[in-house]
Design a protein around this motif. Structure first.
Motif, PDB file in Angstrom:
ATOM      1  N   GLU A 102       0.871  -1.169   0.000  1.00  0.00           N
ATOM      2  CA  GLU A 102       0.000   0.000   0.000  1.00  0.00           C
ATOM      3  C   GLU A 102       0.911   1.222   0.000  1.00  0.00           C
ATOM      4  OE1 GLU A 102      -3.377   0.025   0.016  1.00  0.00           O
ATOM      5  OE2 GLU A 102      -3.568  -2.155   0.135  1.00  0.00           O
ATOM      6  N   LYS A 103       0.506   2.276  -0.691  1.00  0.00           N
ATOM      7  CA  LYS A 103       1.363   3.461  -0.819  1.00  0.00           C
ATOM      8  C   LYS A 103       1.846   3.964   0.539  1.00  0.00           C
ATOM      9  CE  LYS A 103       1.678   7.352  -3.894  1.00  0.00           C
ATOM     10  NZ  LYS A 103       1.035   8.119  -4.933  1.00  0.00           N
ATOM     11  N   LYS A 104       0.942   4.007   1.525  1.00  0.00           N
ATOM     12  CA  LYS A 104       1.312   4.526   2.840  1.00  0.00           C
ATOM     13  C   LYS A 104       2.179   3.544   3.638  1.00  0.00           C
ATOM     14  CE  LYS A 104      -2.929   2.960   5.007  1.00  0.00           C
ATOM     15  NZ  LYS A 104      -4.256   2.944   4.522  1.00  0.00           N
ATOM     16  N   GLU A 105       2.324   2.307   3.152  1.00  0.00           N
ATOM     17  CA  GLU A 105       3.118   1.302   3.867  1.00  0.00           C
ATOM     18  C   GLU A 105       4.477   1.028   3.215  1.00  0.00           C
ATOM     19  OE1 GLU A 105       0.668  -2.170   4.161  1.00  0.00           O
ATOM     20  OE2 GLU A 105      -0.788  -1.185   5.480  1.00  0.00           O
ATOM     21  N   VAL A 106       4.791   1.715   2.128  1.00  0.00           N
ATOM     22  CA  VAL A 106       6.051   1.457   1.418  1.00  0.00           C
ATOM     23  C   VAL A 106       7.249   1.697   2.336  1.00  0.00           C
ATOM     24  CG1 VAL A 106       7.543   2.240  -0.470  1.00  0.00           C
ATOM     25  CG2 VAL A 106       5.125   1.788  -0.902  1.00  0.00           C
ATOM     26  N   ALA A 107       7.234   2.777   3.108  1.00  0.00           N
ATOM     27  CA  ALA A 107       8.371   3.075   3.997  1.00  0.00           C
ATOM     28  C   ALA A 107       8.551   1.967   5.032  1.00  0.00           C
ATOM     29  CB  ALA A 107       8.177   4.425   4.682  1.00  0.00           C
ATOM     30  N   ASP A 108       7.455   1.510   5.634  1.00  0.00           N
ATOM     31  CA  ASP A 108       7.542   0.433   6.628  1.00  0.00           C
ATOM     32  C   ASP A 108       8.021  -0.868   5.994  1.00  0.00           C
ATOM     33  OD1 ASP A 108       6.669   2.117   8.634  1.00  0.00           O
ATOM     34  OD2 ASP A 108       4.583   1.430   8.552  1.00  0.00           O
ATOM     35  N   GLN A 109       7.505  -1.190   4.827  1.00  0.00           N
ATOM     36  CA  GLN A 109       7.915  -2.413   4.140  1.00  0.00           C
ATOM     37  C   GLN A 109       9.386  -2.331   3.733  1.00  0.00           C
ATOM     38  OE1 GLN A 109       6.165  -5.325   3.735  1.00  0.00           O
ATOM     39  NE2 GLN A 109       4.756  -4.319   5.133  1.00  0.00           N
ATOM     40  N   SER A 110       9.828  -1.143   3.325  1.00  0.00           N
ATOM     41  CA  SER A 110      11.227  -0.953   2.968  1.00  0.00           C
ATOM     42  C   SER A 110      12.130  -1.179   4.181  1.00  0.00           C
ATOM     43  CB  SER A 110      11.457   0.452   2.411  1.00  0.00           C
ATOM     44  OG  SER A 110      10.725   0.625   1.214  1.00  0.00           O
ATOM     45  N   GLN A 111      11.701  -0.699   5.345  1.00  0.00           N
ATOM     46  CA  GLN A 111      12.473  -0.922   6.571  1.00  0.00           C
ATOM     47  C   GLN A 111      12.545  -2.401   6.911  1.00  0.00           C
ATOM     48  OE1 GLN A 111      10.588   1.714   9.470  1.00  0.00           O
ATOM     49  NE2 GLN A 111      12.477   2.917   9.514  1.00  0.00           N
ATOM     50  N   LEU A 112      11.458  -3.123   6.684  1.00  0.00           N
ATOM     51  CA  LEU A 112      11.455  -4.563   6.931  1.00  0.00           C
ATOM     52  C   LEU A 112      12.460  -5.256   6.008  1.00  0.00           C
ATOM     53  CD1 LEU A 112      10.193  -6.921   8.469  1.00  0.00           C
ATOM     54  CD2 LEU A 112       8.416  -7.011   6.725  1.00  0.00           C
ATOM     55  N   TRP A 113      12.477  -4.873   4.739  1.00  0.00           N
ATOM     56  CA  TRP A 113      13.465  -5.430   3.808  1.00  0.00           C
ATOM     57  C   TRP A 113      14.881  -5.078   4.260  1.00  0.00           C
ATOM     58  CZ3 TRP A 113      12.853  -9.422   1.038  1.00  0.00           C
ATOM     59  CH2 TRP A 113      11.675  -9.686   0.352  1.00  0.00           C
ATOM     60  N   ASP A 114      15.086  -3.817   4.694  1.00  0.00           N
ATOM     61  CA  ASP A 114      16.417  -3.412   5.169  1.00  0.00           C
ATOM     62  C   ASP A 114      16.889  -4.331   6.298  1.00  0.00           C
ATOM     63  OD1 ASP A 114      16.430  -1.293   3.375  1.00  0.00           O
ATOM     64  OD2 ASP A 114      16.041   0.247   4.902  1.00  0.00           O
ATOM     65  N   TYR A 115      15.991  -4.620   7.214  1.00  0.00           N
ATOM     66  CA  TYR A 115      16.315  -5.492   8.340  1.00  0.00           C
ATOM     67  C   TYR A 115      16.671  -6.900   7.840  1.00  0.00           C
ATOM     68  CZ  TYR A 115      15.702  -8.283  12.538  1.00  0.00           C
ATOM     69  OH  TYR A 115      15.893  -9.168  13.560  1.00  0.00           O
ATOM     70  N   GLN A 116      15.856  -7.422   6.934  1.00  0.00           N
ATOM     71  CA  GLN A 116      16.103  -8.759   6.387  1.00  0.00           C
ATOM     72  C   GLN A 116      17.441  -8.804   5.634  1.00  0.00           C
ATOM     73  OE1 GLN A 116      13.671 -10.576   8.102  1.00  0.00           O
ATOM     74  NE2 GLN A 116      13.434 -11.755   6.244  1.00  0.00           N
ATOM     75  N   ILE A 117      17.712  -7.779   4.842  1.00  0.00           N
ATOM     76  CA  ILE A 117      18.936  -7.755   4.036  1.00  0.00           C
ATOM     77  C   ILE A 117      20.171  -7.638   4.929  1.00  0.00           C
ATOM     78  CG2 ILE A 117      20.203  -6.482   2.258  1.00  0.00           C
ATOM     79  CD1 ILE A 117      17.790  -8.261   1.283  1.00  0.00           C
ATOM     80  N   LYS A 118      20.056  -6.914   6.053  1.00  0.00           N
ATOM     81  CA  LYS A 118      21.177  -6.870   6.998  1.00  0.00           C
ATOM     82  C   LYS A 118      21.493  -8.273   7.503  1.00  0.00           C
ATOM     83  CE  LYS A 118      20.776  -2.168   8.631  1.00  0.00           C
ATOM     84  NZ  LYS A 118      20.130  -1.284   9.562  1.00  0.00           N
ATOM     85  N   ASP A 119      20.468  -9.069   7.760  1.00  0.00           N
ATOM     86  CA  ASP A 119      20.667 -10.448   8.183  1.00  0.00           C
ATOM     87  C   ASP A 119      21.325 -11.260   7.071  1.00  0.00           C
ATOM     88  OD1 ASP A 119      20.602 -12.486  10.052  1.00  0.00           O
ATOM     89  OD2 ASP A 119      18.564 -13.115   9.534  1.00  0.00           O
ATOM     90  N   LEU A 120      20.864 -11.068   5.837  1.00  0.00           N
ATOM     91  CA  LEU A 120      21.480 -11.741   4.681  1.00  0.00           C
ATOM     92  C   LEU A 120      22.957 -11.379   4.589  1.00  0.00           C
ATOM     93  CD1 LEU A 120      21.540 -13.272   1.950  1.00  0.00           C
ATOM     94  CD2 LEU A 120      20.686 -11.163   0.898  1.00  0.00           C
ATOM     95  N   PHE A 121      23.269 -10.098   4.676  1.00  0.00           N
ATOM     96  CA  PHE A 121      24.663  -9.651   4.584  1.00  0.00           C
ATOM     97  C   PHE A 121      25.513 -10.256   5.688  1.00  0.00           C
ATOM     98  CE2 PHE A 121      23.949  -5.408   2.126  1.00  0.00           C
ATOM     99  CZ  PHE A 121      23.503  -6.139   1.037  1.00  0.00           C
ATOM    100  N   HIS A 122      24.958 -10.355   6.875  1.00  0.00           N
ATOM    101  CA  HIS A 122      25.679 -10.982   7.991  1.00  0.00           C
ATOM    102  C   HIS A 122      25.990 -12.439   7.660  1.00  0.00           C
ATOM    103  CE1 HIS A 122      26.843 -11.932  12.081  1.00  0.00           C
ATOM    104  NE2 HIS A 122      25.978 -12.929  12.069  1.00  0.00           N
ATOM    105  N   ARG A 123      25.044 -13.138   7.075  1.00  0.00           N
ATOM    106  CA  ARG A 123      25.218 -14.561   6.732  1.00  0.00           C
ATOM    107  C   ARG A 123      26.263 -14.785   5.640  1.00  0.00           C
ATOM    108  NH1 ARG A 123      22.956 -16.464  11.177  1.00  0.00           N
ATOM    109  NH2 ARG A 123      20.759 -16.078  11.280  1.00  0.00           N
ATOM    110  N   ILE A 124      26.339 -13.839   4.698  1.00  0.00           N
ATOM    111  CA  ILE A 124      27.325 -14.030   3.612  1.00  0.00           C
ATOM    112  C   ILE A 124      28.646 -13.319   3.905  1.00  0.00           C
ATOM    113  CG2 ILE A 124      25.615 -14.459   1.809  1.00  0.00           C
ATOM    114  CD1 ILE A 124      25.862 -11.623   0.889  1.00  0.00           C
ATOM    115  N   GLY A 125      28.746 -12.743   5.101  1.00  0.00           N
ATOM    116  CA  GLY A 125      29.989 -12.104   5.502  1.00  0.00           C
ATOM    117  C   GLY A 125      30.249 -10.783   4.817  1.00  0.00           C
ATOM    118  N   ASN A 126      29.183 -10.046   4.539  1.00  0.00           N
ATOM    119  CA  ASN A 126      29.288  -8.774   3.836  1.00  0.00           C
ATOM    120  C   ASN A 126      29.450  -7.621   4.806  1.00  0.00           C
ATOM    121  OD1 ASN A 126      29.340  -7.206   1.578  1.00  0.00           O
ATOM    122  ND2 ASN A 126      27.194  -7.418   1.093  1.00  0.00           N
TER     123      ASN A 126
END
Length: 126
Positions: A102-126
């Motif tokens: 939803e347009k008003k939820e893009v920022a929140d969803q983006s933050q959720l992806w940021d959190y997930q991607i930080k975990d991914l980066f930690h796993r691949i040693g980035n």
């Protein structure tokens, strides 16, 4: 009719496209960072988080380039995609995520992806 809009996020990654693709397209890879438990059968991923489960069908994929998934409960025209690009300027691997919210939820969803991607980066040693 859905009021969701497509948005795109980009993350530079210090690893090869083939290693990154394993983390984006296999049950073992996705279980490292995306969900607590991941199974794959008949072209459908089953994801579990804290006892709740969701299923996503693989719509398209090209090895080491992208995978596009569709949540089975979502409207047909919505999907989420992990795409791997190589920057022409820096030659760095770039992870591009396309998703809908939803347009008003893009920022929140983006933050959720940021959190997930930080975990991914930690796993691949980035």
């Amino acid at each position: 009719m859905s009021k969701k809009v497509q948005y795109e996020l980009e993350y530079p990654v210090r690893c090869s496209p083939s290693i990154l693709f394993e983390f984006l397209s296999t049950p073992a890879g996705l279980q490292e960072w995306f969900a607590d438990k991941v199974d794959f059968r008949d072209n459908v991923f089953s994801f579990s988080w804290n006892g709740s489960a969701e299923e996503a069908e693989v719509l398209e994929q090209e090895e080491d380039e992208y995978i596009r998934l569709h949540w089975t409960h979502a409207p047909k025209n919505e999907y989420f995609e992990f795409r791997i690009r190589i920057s022409e300027v820096t030659n760095m691997t770039i992870l591009v995520i396309k998703d809908f919210a939803e347009k008003k939820e893009v920022a929140d969803q983006s933050q959720l992806w940021d959190y997930q991607i930080k975990d991914l980066f930690h796993r691949i040693g980035n």
